[in-house]
Enzyme design. Sequence first.
Site, short mmCIF file in Angstrom:
data_model
loop_
_atom_site.label_atom_id
_atom_site.label_comp_id
_atom_site.label_asym_id
_atom_site.label_seq_id
_atom_site.Cartn_x
_atom_site.Cartn_y
_atom_site.Cartn_z
N ILE A 68 -7.07 -0.75 -2.11
CA ILE A 68 -5.78 -0.65 -2.76
C ILE A 68 -5.03 0.50 -2.08
O ILE A 68 -5.65 1.41 -1.52
CB ILE A 68 -5.88 -0.45 -4.29
CG1 ILE A 68 -6.76 0.74 -4.65
CG2 ILE A 68 -6.37 -1.71 -4.96
CD1 ILE A 68 -6.86 0.99 -6.15
N ASP A 69 -3.72 0.44 -2.11
CA ASP A 69 -2.91 1.40 -1.38
C ASP A 69 -3.10 2.82 -1.91
O ASP A 69 -3.50 3.03 -3.06
CB ASP A 69 -1.43 1.03 -1.48
CG ASP A 69 -1.14 -0.34 -0.89
OD1 ASP A 69 -1.85 -0.72 0.06
OD2 ASP A 69 -0.22 -1.02 -1.38
#
Length: 303
Positions: free
Chosen positions: A136-137
């Site tokens: 995930i970012d």
Amino acid sequence: MSNKYQLVIHDEKGRIDKVLANAIPSLSRSRIQELLHDQNILVNQKIVKSSYKVQKNDLITVIVPKLKPLALVPEDIPLDIVYEDQDVIVVNKPQGMVVHPAAGHPDHTLVNALLFHTKNLAKSPEGFRPGIVHRIDKDTSGLLMVAKNALARESLEKQLATKTNKRLYLAIVHGNFSEKQGTIEAPIGRDHYNRKKMAVVANGKEAITHFTVLEQFQNYSLLRCQLETGRTHQIRVHLAYIGHPVAGDPLYGPHHTLKGNGQFLHAQVLGFRQPTTGKWLEFAVKPPRIFLQRLAELREKSD
């Protein structure tokens, strides 16, 4: 050693980060913003913010420090571990933490913290991603599953590929909806005009995002998003594509948005089958404090 650039403003106009991104193609706008934050960019020998608007005859000095070489070093960084057994770790990643070392982020990542926590992480073909099967970012918070051995990696990657796992996100987005739910099916690939961004492109990879509208406020909405595929920046790109960018998104959203620490996107629910037993495991975590605070403020304004 560092690279140094100097330029004088003549006819250029606008924010310094945008002007420099056009003047120095080798530096992305996000990299320029990092340099501004680290006080490596001076205007007339003075520190400025990324919002500074250039003036004629400004002398701009840009110092680009040499990036550190990548090395997998264990670091004693606190982890919020939601679940762990002999095969997998489920961790609640905080907003602002990069998942694994890469150029520009050589340390202080989730992988560095995991290496300190355990010596049992599945080897990665990429080298700098031991245990990591999905990401995930940096500024997205929430749940990640981590493989501790080769069997677990194979099982978790297969579940991702066959879309048999469960990933639900909460997102605060711009605008309101007439429908209660929808599906965005649009291929995603590298943006043709900005290599740091992803975009909906004709020759992109299949990308499917389902969304449900949970609440609506003045100019904003709260969505639950379910990933059917897992492309880079998928939810952020898809929601921007339909005109509802994630609030706080510095890459795909508007400048006038909710104040926070990046996009208001949270990986809330994660479900998968335990690699050895086949038992279904499902976990849920609350969004970070800043997310809940802005949500409470939106509700209050809408009453």
